[in-house]
Motif scaffolding. Structure first.
Motif, PDB file in Angstrom:
ATOM      1  N   ILE A   1      43.601  36.460  45.516  1.00 33.89           N
ATOM      2  CA  ILE A   1      42.565  36.752  46.510  1.00 33.89           C
ATOM      3  C   ILE A   1      41.261  36.048  46.144  1.00 33.89           C
ATOM      4  O   ILE A   1      40.573  35.506  46.995  1.00 33.89           O
ATOM      5  CB  ILE A   1      42.329  38.273  46.618  1.00 33.89           C
ATOM      6  CG1 ILE A   1      43.527  38.951  47.272  1.00 33.89           C
ATOM      7  CG2 ILE A   1      41.076  38.568  47.428  1.00 33.89           C
ATOM      8  CD1 ILE A   1      43.397  40.444  47.370  1.00 33.89           C
ATOM      9  N   PHE A   2      40.939  36.033  44.855  1.00 35.75           N
ATOM     10  CA  PHE A   2      39.628  35.513  44.477  1.00 35.75           C
ATOM     11  C   PHE A   2      39.635  34.033  44.090  1.00 35.75           C
ATOM     12  O   PHE A   2      38.588  33.413  44.061  1.00 35.75           O
ATOM     13  CB  PHE A   2      39.039  36.346  43.336  1.00 35.75           C
ATOM     14  CG  PHE A   2      38.630  37.685  43.816  1.00 35.75           C
ATOM     15  CD1 PHE A   2      37.397  37.860  44.436  1.00 35.75           C
ATOM     16  CD2 PHE A   2      39.484  38.777  43.720  1.00 35.75           C
ATOM     17  CE1 PHE A   2      37.027  39.080  44.925  1.00 35.75           C
ATOM     18  CE2 PHE A   2      39.109  40.008  44.212  1.00 35.75           C
ATOM     19  CZ  PHE A   2      37.877  40.164  44.817  1.00 35.75           C
TER      20      PHE A   2
ATOM     21  N   MET B   1      49.524  41.002  49.350  1.00 35.00           N
ATOM     22  CA  MET B   1      48.072  40.856  49.295  1.00 35.00           C
ATOM     23  C   MET B   1      47.606  39.516  49.834  1.00 35.00           C
ATOM     24  O   MET B   1      46.445  39.352  50.177  1.00 35.00           O
ATOM     25  CB  MET B   1      47.595  41.044  47.849  1.00 35.00           C
ATOM     26  CG  MET B   1      47.801  42.465  47.356  1.00 35.00           C
ATOM     27  SD  MET B   1      47.760  42.602  45.570  1.00 35.00           S
ATOM     28  CE  MET B   1      46.030  42.854  45.278  1.00 35.00           C
TER      29      MET B   1
ATOM     30  N   LEU C   1      45.589  39.976  42.981  1.00 26.64           N
ATOM     31  CA  LEU C   1      44.130  40.083  42.858  1.00 26.64           C
ATOM     32  C   LEU C   1      43.532  38.723  42.531  1.00 26.64           C
ATOM     33  O   LEU C   1      42.554  38.289  43.154  1.00 26.64           O
ATOM     34  CB  LEU C   1      43.810  41.093  41.744  1.00 26.64           C
ATOM     35  CG  LEU C   1      42.345  41.305  41.390  1.00 26.64           C
ATOM     36  CD1 LEU C   1      41.630  41.997  42.515  1.00 26.64           C
ATOM     37  CD2 LEU C   1      42.223  42.126  40.116  1.00 26.64           C
TER      38      LEU C   1
ATOM     39  N   MET D   1      54.288  42.737  45.862  1.00 25.05           N
ATOM     40  CA  MET D   1      52.848  43.035  45.865  1.00 25.05           C
ATOM     41  C   MET D   1      51.971  41.809  46.048  1.00 25.05           C
ATOM     42  O   MET D   1      51.110  41.773  46.919  1.00 25.05           O
ATOM     43  CB  MET D   1      52.453  43.754  44.576  1.00 25.05           C
ATOM     44  CG  MET D   1      52.901  45.175  44.498  1.00 25.05           C
ATOM     45  SD  MET D   1      52.923  46.050  46.035  1.00 25.05           S
ATOM     46  CE  MET D   1      51.198  46.264  46.348  1.00 25.05           C
TER      47      MET D   1
ATOM     48  N   ILE E   1      44.373  49.271  41.398  1.00 25.26           N
ATOM     49  CA  ILE E   1      43.976  47.863  41.516  1.00 25.26           C
ATOM     50  C   ILE E   1      44.235  47.383  42.936  1.00 25.26           C
ATOM     51  O   ILE E   1      43.380  46.745  43.563  1.00 25.26           O
ATOM     52  CB  ILE E   1      44.761  46.988  40.516  1.00 25.26           C
ATOM     53  CG1 ILE E   1      44.417  47.371  39.087  1.00 25.26           C
ATOM     54  CG2 ILE E   1      44.469  45.512  40.747  1.00 25.26           C
ATOM     55  CD1 ILE E   1      45.304  46.723  38.058  1.00 25.26           C
ATOM     56  N   PHE E   2      45.413  47.702  43.454  1.00 22.31           N
ATOM     57  CA  PHE E   2      45.778  47.293  44.808  1.00 22.31           C
ATOM     58  C   PHE E   2      44.779  47.856  45.820  1.00 22.31           C
ATOM     59  O   PHE E   2      44.245  47.151  46.671  1.00 22.31           O
ATOM     60  CB  PHE E   2      47.197  47.794  45.105  1.00 22.31           C
ATOM     61  CG  PHE E   2      47.668  47.520  46.509  1.00 22.31           C
ATOM     62  CD1 PHE E   2      47.797  46.222  46.971  1.00 22.31           C
ATOM     63  CD2 PHE E   2      47.998  48.564  47.346  1.00 22.31           C
ATOM     64  CE1 PHE E   2      48.235  45.969  48.254  1.00 22.31           C
ATOM     65  CE2 PHE E   2      48.436  48.318  48.642  1.00 22.31           C
ATOM     66  CZ  PHE E   2      48.552  47.022  49.087  1.00 22.31           C
TER      67      PHE E   2
ATOM     68  N   HIS F   1      35.704  45.609  44.071  1.00 19.34           N
ATOM     69  CA  HIS F   1      36.409  44.446  43.535  1.00 19.34           C
ATOM     70  C   HIS F   1      36.192  44.319  42.028  1.00 19.34           C
ATOM     71  O   HIS F   1      37.132  44.034  41.283  1.00 19.34           O
ATOM     72  CB  HIS F   1      35.940  43.169  44.242  1.00 19.34           C
ATOM     73  CG  HIS F   1      36.362  43.109  45.671  1.00 19.34           C
ATOM     74  ND1 HIS F   1      35.715  42.347  46.613  1.00 19.34           N
ATOM     75  CD2 HIS F   1      37.355  43.743  46.333  1.00 19.34           C
ATOM     76  CE1 HIS F   1      36.300  42.508  47.788  1.00 19.34           C
ATOM     77  NE2 HIS F   1      37.286  43.359  47.639  1.00 19.34           N
TER      78      HIS F   1
ATOM     79  N   ALA G   1      41.407  46.198  45.393  1.00 21.21           N
ATOM     80  CA  ALA G   1      41.414  44.769  45.738  1.00 21.21           C
ATOM     81  C   ALA G   1      41.436  44.581  47.250  1.00 21.21           C
ATOM     82  O   ALA G   1      40.835  43.652  47.779  1.00 21.21           O
ATOM     83  CB  ALA G   1      42.626  44.085  45.109  1.00 21.21           C
TER      84      ALA G   1
ATOM     85  N   VAL H   1      50.650  42.767  40.807  1.00 19.27           N
ATOM     86  CA  VAL H   1      49.432  43.141  41.524  1.00 19.27           C
ATOM     87  C   VAL H   1      48.237  42.345  40.992  1.00 19.27           C
ATOM     88  O   VAL H   1      47.306  42.017  41.738  1.00 19.27           O
ATOM     89  CB  VAL H   1      49.200  44.671  41.451  1.00 19.27           C
ATOM     90  CG1 VAL H   1      48.892  45.131  40.058  1.00 19.27           C
ATOM     91  CG2 VAL H   1      48.114  45.110  42.396  1.00 19.27           C
ATOM     92  N   ILE H   2      48.290  41.973  39.709  1.00 16.34           N
ATOM     93  CA  ILE H   2      47.195  41.179  39.139  1.00 16.34           C
ATOM     94  C   ILE H   2      47.266  39.742  39.649  1.00 16.34           C
ATOM     95  O   ILE H   2      46.230  39.126  39.924  1.00 16.34           O
ATOM     96  CB  ILE H   2      47.230  41.260  37.600  1.00 16.34           C
ATOM     97  CG1 ILE H   2      46.865  42.680  37.192  1.00 16.34           C
ATOM     98  CG2 ILE H   2      46.276  40.259  36.969  1.00 16.34           C
ATOM     99  CD1 ILE H   2      46.805  42.918  35.727  1.00 16.34           C
TER     100      ILE H   2
ATOM    101  N   SER I   1      42.360  45.884  36.031  1.00 13.50           N
ATOM    102  CA  SER I   1      43.335  44.856  35.658  1.00 13.50           C
ATOM    103  C   SER I   1      43.265  44.562  34.172  1.00 13.50           C
ATOM    104  O   SER I   1      44.294  44.384  33.512  1.00 13.50           O
ATOM    105  CB  SER I   1      43.070  43.550  36.398  1.00 13.50           C
ATOM    106  OG  SER I   1      43.103  43.744  37.756  1.00 13.50           O
TER     107      SER I   1
ATOM    108  N   ALA J   1      38.389  46.636  40.399  1.00 13.78           N
ATOM    109  CA  ALA J   1      39.768  46.144  40.346  1.00 13.78           C
ATOM    110  C   ALA J   1      39.955  45.249  39.124  1.00 13.78           C
ATOM    111  O   ALA J   1      40.967  45.341  38.430  1.00 13.78           O
ATOM    112  CB  ALA J   1      40.118  45.381  41.617  1.00 13.78           C
ATOM    113  N   TRP J   2      38.961  44.385  38.879  1.00 15.33           N
ATOM    114  CA  TRP J   2      39.070  43.521  37.692  1.00 15.33           C
ATOM    115  C   TRP J   2      39.068  44.347  36.417  1.00 15.33           C
ATOM    116  O   TRP J   2      39.834  44.072  35.493  1.00 15.33           O
ATOM    117  CB  TRP J   2      37.920  42.518  37.655  1.00 15.33           C
ATOM    118  CG  TRP J   2      38.061  41.421  38.659  1.00 15.33           C
ATOM    119  CD1 TRP J   2      37.282  41.227  39.764  1.00 15.33           C
ATOM    120  CD2 TRP J   2      39.047  40.389  38.674  1.00 15.33           C
ATOM    121  NE1 TRP J   2      37.722  40.138  40.453  1.00 15.33           N
ATOM    122  CE2 TRP J   2      38.801  39.595  39.810  1.00 15.33           C
ATOM    123  CE3 TRP J   2      40.114  40.058  37.831  1.00 15.33           C
ATOM    124  CZ2 TRP J   2      39.567  38.493  40.139  1.00 15.33           C
ATOM    125  CZ3 TRP J   2      40.879  38.964  38.154  1.00 15.33           C
ATOM    126  CH2 TRP J   2      40.609  38.183  39.294  1.00 15.33           C
TER     127      TRP J   2
END
Lengths: 304, 281
Positions: A132-133, A232, A129, A228, B237-238, B249, B241, A125-126, B256, B252-253
């Motif tokens: 995404i960024f 995403m 994330l 995951m 987090i999911f 957001h 995010a 999941v990380i 994480s 989420a970080w």
């Protein structure tokens, strides 16, 4: 003499009970796996009955018309996984050669090895994330330069993240098989005046080939089941992907995206997809491990 | 002749350069990820963030307290289910080196290890959520315990195989019954390896999200009842995010950061144990 001991019969009974517990817990794993298969099969049965095997080649996924086919997701899964492998292979083979041949020990190789291990331990999941960024804007600007609709999310983005995620798996197996290559073979080549590159190309890689392929197979098995990060980044589209930039869905991501709202035939179709996914990863894993098993037997023969 | 050799040497250097470049380039994502997590995550972490409950959007503040508690509960639940089974199966496999059933069991462990986490999530949904008619911490724990099993079994088997046979013979020669030999001599001798395996399997499941989507589900409130839905760090987090809000957001970080610390700590302890109390004979 026997009076202050447990009677042999008592020991016998505990003995039997102990062996029974061990065997039962071993058998439990087998039962668990069979139960997983049959649970998936039975709950997918309505969809299997309705669509049969054409489910795998039909490309419409339409909830209102109640017609379901998994071709878009099969294509999405295969495209992302293959693309990820193509990206990952040069890197993972380089790591295996670096750690298995060029720099077997020392601070640098320890550093690289731990970095790869930590990379393998980061939750998926990380990765999503982070993708995404960082990856989505990167891919989006690339798409703008190329003049394509800049979704940002899509097959390419997912493949990039998958590549990063599977590198550690194929690299660790590759390192092991490369360091198993017998020294006398390499020394013979060196004594004939071969350079290190020629030894690598003509001796080490051919010798370690099956192990490297097994590593790639296992990485492939992981890539098709990864959920995951892909969910995403892939864009959740149920249409057949037209290019590597288009949003799509893999088998795992369509389940993650749609299963919680699904009922009736939709849920059953999604479980059908899960069943296919389960069977494919099972076959890939069995083949990969069979190859590894064969290598380890050959290696132990050579030692003796 | 001279030219030929120079070309070959050049190829050699070029290849070495490429290998080094590619090898170190693949470590780059790790540092990028860690950099992003620290840069964006550490700013939001404070007492409020660690102990408070999530708030709806519009209200500032709020935290991930329930998610941390939920993750710990899920780890305990799945550990309780999988550790006894895992160790027992590991002993079984290390004792039965050959034999039909044990080779089938070994194959099943491999297959189970490769089974996608989303499939295990669906299984736990069908087995637990459907009969109980509610998402629950229990179902999440069961899903995660299926994922823990193969790791524990493998490490237990590998560790116990390394223990020399004369240890067992010595114990049996003293008249100690077989089951006591196993439980009181062999198992303690391999304890560090087994504990390492358990910690590694915990590190593996702490970050798993896919099996929790349809089982533990997520919960905005603090919940300690194992029959109710429960929040967890990866799920939070999911959720954050995928939301469109910039404030979430950053949350989420932050989450994480905590999750990576969790998994790294488990990994480090596992490594420390296996380095310090290595099973040596």
């Amino acid at each position: 003499m026997m009076s202050n001991c447990k009677s042999p019969a008592g020991i016998d009974r505990s003995e039997k009970r102990f062996t029974w517990i061990l065997t039962a817990s071993g058998a439990f794993i087998v039962v668990l796996l069979i139960a997983i298969f049959f649970t998936l099969f039975i709950t997918a049965l309505p969809a299997i009955k309705k669509f049969g095997l054409t489910f795998l080649i039909s490309k419409s996924w339409n909830a209102t018309a109640e017609s379901f086919g998994s071709l878009p997701f099969l294509v999405g899964t295969l495209l992302t996984s293959f693309l990820a492998l193509i990206i990952a292979i040069p890197f993972s083979i380089s790591i295996s050669m670096f750690l298995g041949e060029y720099c077997k020990e020392g601070a640098i190789s320890n550093f690289l090895r731990s970095a790869i291990e930590v990379l393998a331990g980061i939750p998926s999941v990380i990765y999503g994330l982070w993708g995404i960024f960082l990856l989505v804007p990167l891919v989006r600007s690339l798409e703008m330069q190329l003049g394509i609709v800049p979704y940002g999310v899509g097959i390419l983005t997912s493949s990039l993240i998958l590549a990063i995620m599977v590198i550690p798996f194929s690299a660790s197996l590759g390192r092991e098989v490369i360091s198993l290559v017998p020294g006398d073979l390499k020394e013979a080549a060196y004594s004939l005046g071969a350079t290190r590159f020629e030894v690598m190309k003509n001796i080490v890689i051919p010798y370690a080939r099956s192990g490297i392929i097994a590593g790639i197979l296992l990485a492939f098995g992981r890539a098709i089941g990864e959920t995951m990060a892909v969910t995403m980044l892939i864009g959740n589209s149920s249409f057949l992907p037209t290019s590597i930039f288009s949003p799509a869905n893999t088998m795992a991501s369509v389940i993650a995206n749609q299963f919680s709202e699904a009922t009736g035939i939709v849920a059953s179709s999604l479980i059908y997809i899960a069943l296919v996914l389960f069977l494919v990863t099972t076959i890939v894993n069995i083949i990969g491990n069979y190859v590894i098993h064969k290598i380890s037997i050959e290696a132990s023969k050579e030692v003796t | 002749m001279e030219k030929q050799i120079n070309i070959r040497l050049f190829k050699d250097t070029l290849f070495k350069g490429l290998v080094c470049l590619f090898a170190f380039a693949s470590a780059l994502p790790l540092f990028l990820i860690l950099y992003y997590i620290t840069k964006n995550g550490i700013a939001v972490i404070n007492w409020d963030f660690l102990f408070n409950l999530p708030r709806p959007i519009g209200e500032s503040g709020g935290g991930i307290g329930s998610a941390i508690v939920g993750t710990i509960m899920l780890i305990i639940l799945s550990g309780v289910i999988s550790i006894p089974f895992g160790i027992a199966t590991g002993i079984y496999l290390s004792e039965q080196k050959k034999g039909k059933l044990s080779s089938i069991v070994r194959l099943c462990v491999i297959v189970l290890q490769g089974t996608p986490s989303i499939v295990i999530g669906i299984i736990a949904y069908i087995w637990v959520v459907l009969p109980l008619k509610t998402f629950s911490a229990m179902s999440g724990g069961i899903a995660l315990s299926i994922m823990m099993l193969p790791v524990i079994i493998k490490t237990t088997e590998e560790t116990l195989k390394l223990i020399p046979y004369h240890l067992k013979e010595a114990s049996l020669a003293l008249g100690v019954p077989y089951y006591k030999t196993m439980l009181k001599v062999i198992l303690p001798a391999g304890l560090s390896g087994i504990v390492t395996g358990i910690l590694l399997s915990i590190a593996r499941i702490t970050g798993e999200t896919a099996p929790l989507l349809f089982t533990a589900f997520g919960n905005q409130f603090m919940n300690l009842n194992i029959l109710k839905p429960i929040d967890s760090l990866p799920y939070r987090i999911f959720y954050y995010a995928m939301s469109p809000y910039p404030e979430w957001h950053t949350f989420a970080w932050g989450a994480s950061f905590i999750l990576v610390v969790f998994t790294l700590v488990f990994n480090l302890i596992a490594r420390g144990i296996s380095a310090k109390w290595k099973t040596q004979f």
